[in-house]
Design a protein around this motif. Structure first.
Motif, PDB file in Angstrom:
ATOM      1  N   SER A 185       0.853  -1.183   0.000  1.00 47.78           N
ATOM      2  CA  SER A 185       0.000   0.000   0.000  1.00 47.78           C
ATOM      3  C   SER A 185       0.887   1.231   0.000  1.00 47.78           C
ATOM      4  CB  SER A 185      -0.912   0.016   1.230  1.00 47.78           C
ATOM      5  OG  SER A 185      -1.636   1.235   1.318  1.00 47.78           O
ATOM      6  N   LEU A 191      -0.469   3.734   9.899  1.00 52.05           N
ATOM      7  CA  LEU A 191      -1.095   2.564  10.541  1.00 52.05           C
ATOM      8  C   LEU A 191      -2.253   2.007   9.718  1.00 52.05           C
ATOM      9  CD1 LEU A 191      -0.941   3.467  14.339  1.00 52.05           C
ATOM     10  CD2 LEU A 191       0.469   1.843  13.053  1.00 52.05           C
ATOM     11  N   PRO A 192      -3.118   2.848   9.122  1.00 52.05           N
ATOM     12  CA  PRO A 192      -4.131   2.281   8.225  1.00 52.05           C
ATOM     13  C   PRO A 192      -3.516   1.530   7.045  1.00 52.05           C
ATOM     14  CG  PRO A 192      -4.783   4.471   8.893  1.00 52.05           C
ATOM     15  CD  PRO A 192      -3.373   4.274   9.397  1.00 52.05           C
ATOM     16  N   VAL A 214      -0.705  -0.172   7.148  1.00 53.61           N
ATOM     17  CA  VAL A 214      -0.298  -1.469   7.704  1.00 53.61           C
ATOM     18  C   VAL A 214      -1.515  -2.382   7.853  1.00 53.61           C
ATOM     19  CG1 VAL A 214       0.655  -2.629   9.730  1.00 53.61           C
ATOM     20  CG2 VAL A 214       1.727  -0.530   8.866  1.00 53.61           C
ATOM     21  N   ASP A 215      -2.613  -1.838   8.339  1.00 56.75           N
ATOM     22  CA  ASP A 215      -3.839  -2.635   8.467  1.00 56.75           C
ATOM     23  C   ASP A 215      -4.288  -3.175   7.115  1.00 56.75           C
ATOM     24  OD1 ASP A 215      -4.038  -2.324  11.197  1.00 56.75           O
ATOM     25  OD2 ASP A 215      -5.396  -0.611  11.093  1.00 56.75           O
ATOM     26  N   ARG A 216      -4.176  -2.360   6.065  1.00 56.78           N
ATOM     27  CA  ARG A 216      -4.609  -2.793   4.737  1.00 56.78           C
ATOM     28  C   ARG A 216      -3.773  -3.954   4.219  1.00 56.78           C
ATOM     29  NH1 ARG A 216      -5.506   2.692   3.904  1.00 56.78           N
ATOM     30  NH2 ARG A 216      -3.449   2.998   2.986  1.00 56.78           N
ATOM     31  N   LEU A 237      -2.028  -6.138   5.925  1.00 58.22           N
ATOM     32  CA  LEU A 237      -2.304  -7.334   6.721  1.00 58.22           C
ATOM     33  C   LEU A 237      -3.621  -7.967   6.292  1.00 58.22           C
ATOM     34  CD1 LEU A 237      -1.255  -6.036  10.266  1.00 58.22           C
ATOM     35  CD2 LEU A 237      -0.057  -7.777   8.919  1.00 58.22           C
ATOM     36  N   ALA A 238      -4.644  -7.134   6.079  1.00 60.23           N
ATOM     37  CA  ALA A 238      -5.945  -7.650   5.655  1.00 60.23           C
ATOM     38  C   ALA A 238      -5.865  -8.273   4.266  1.00 60.23           C
ATOM     39  CB  ALA A 238      -6.984  -6.525   5.677  1.00 60.23           C
ATOM     40  N   GLU A 239      -5.127  -7.619   3.360  1.00 57.18           N
ATOM     41  CA  GLU A 239      -4.991  -8.142   2.001  1.00 57.18           C
ATOM     42  C   GLU A 239      -4.285  -9.492   1.993  1.00 57.18           C
ATOM     43  OE1 GLU A 239      -2.738  -6.960  -2.183  1.00 57.18           O
ATOM     44  OE2 GLU A 239      -3.230  -5.389  -0.723  1.00 57.18           O
ATOM     45  N   LYS A 264      -2.507 -11.790  10.609  1.00 58.17           N
ATOM     46  CA  LYS A 264      -2.521 -10.832  11.713  1.00 58.17           C
ATOM     47  C   LYS A 264      -1.098 -10.363  11.987  1.00 58.17           C
ATOM     48  CE  LYS A 264      -6.669 -12.682  13.943  1.00 58.17           C
ATOM     49  NZ  LYS A 264      -7.263 -13.204  15.196  1.00 58.17           N
ATOM     50  N   LEU A 265      -1.012  -9.293  12.746  1.00 59.69           N
ATOM     51  CA  LEU A 265       0.291  -8.679  12.997  1.00 59.69           C
ATOM     52  C   LEU A 265       1.260  -9.653  13.659  1.00 59.69           C
ATOM     53  CD1 LEU A 265       1.987  -6.088  12.835  1.00 59.69           C
ATOM     54  CD2 LEU A 265       1.056  -5.437  15.068  1.00 59.69           C
ATOM     55  N   THR A 299       7.231   3.824  14.496  1.00 60.32           N
ATOM     56  CA  THR A 299       6.271   2.735  14.295  1.00 60.32           C
ATOM     57  C   THR A 299       6.978   1.393  14.173  1.00 60.32           C
ATOM     58  OG1 THR A 299       4.736   4.242  13.177  1.00 60.32           O
ATOM     59  CG2 THR A 299       4.422   1.888  12.796  1.00 60.32           C
TER      60      THR A 299
END
Length: 217
Positions: free
Chosen positions: A27, A40-41, A43-45, A47-49, A53-54, A78
């Motif tokens: 991303s 951070l969003p 990183v969330d994207r 991981l979801a893709e 999980k972290l 971060t």
């Protein structure tokens, strides 16, 4: 292996995951004023893709610059926090090395990013992509003789076409390129930089000299 890579040393806010063989999610968004809000969003994207999980991450990769103080510290803080929380190593890479790796040129080149104040962050690379000069911060006219005739990668090159006459992409670093470079270095047993910032110059905000100290009576 599952590497999480992040970089905020340039206007690009970028994150990626690499499984040791290839990039599985990435991303990137270019916004020089929202590093803290967007990382951070991102990183969330990724991981979801990737559907993980972290806590599946086995190592963190972070671009250490050079770059402006405010943006650069977001990615580093971060990455170090993730590494501490997960108990995994944090691998530092020069952001300019990531740009050189992404360009994939088979000839000597220069990587150039915008340092503001009419200056650039830059480094020279050989045909194998190894850094041979820099990183450094200079006014473009001061390094004309060192970069003349070389392809120039990065957004900084486009700002000064009179010096960098063969500007090429990509303009901004991607965490995907950093992650892939890190995976190759790990496989080869090569060393990394510590996760500390390469500022290359002093911050604008400094404590005034000879200021008057006022103590209560």
């Amino acid at each position: 292996m599952l590497l999480l890579a992040v970089d905020t040393a340039t206007p690009a806010v970028t994150a990626a995951l690499h499984d040791g063989g290839s990039v599985v999610a990435e991303s990137s968004r270019v916004d020089a004023r929202r590093h803290g809000e967007l990382l951070l969003p991102a990183v969330d994207r990724v991981l979801a893709e990737a559907g993980v999980k972290l806590d599946a991450v086995t190592g963190v990769v972070v671009g250490v610059g050079p770059g402006p103080y405010t943006g650069l510290r977001v990615g580093l803080a971060t990455a170090v926090t993730f590494g501490s929380a997960l108990g995994v190593p944090v691998h530092g890479l020069c952001t300019l090395d990531g740009l050189a790796h992404a360009a994939g040129l088979d000839e000597p080149c220069t990587v150039v990013t915008d340092a503001r104040r009419k200056e650039v962050y830059w480094a020279r690379y050989d045909a194998a992509g190894r850094r041979v000069t820099g990183p450094a911060v200079d006014r473009p006219a001061e390094i004309d003789g060192q970069v003349a005739g070389l392809p120039a990668v990065g957004a900084g090159a486009a700002l000064y076409p009179e010096v960098f006459t063969d500007a090429r992409g990509p303009e901004h670093v991607s965490a995907a390129a950093l992650a892939d470079l890190a995976a190759r270095k790990l496989a080869a047993g090569e060393e990394f930089l510590p996760p500390l910032p390469l500022y290359l110059r002093r911050p604008d905000a400094q404590v005034p000299k000879n200021y008057k100290v006022v103590t209560p009576k």
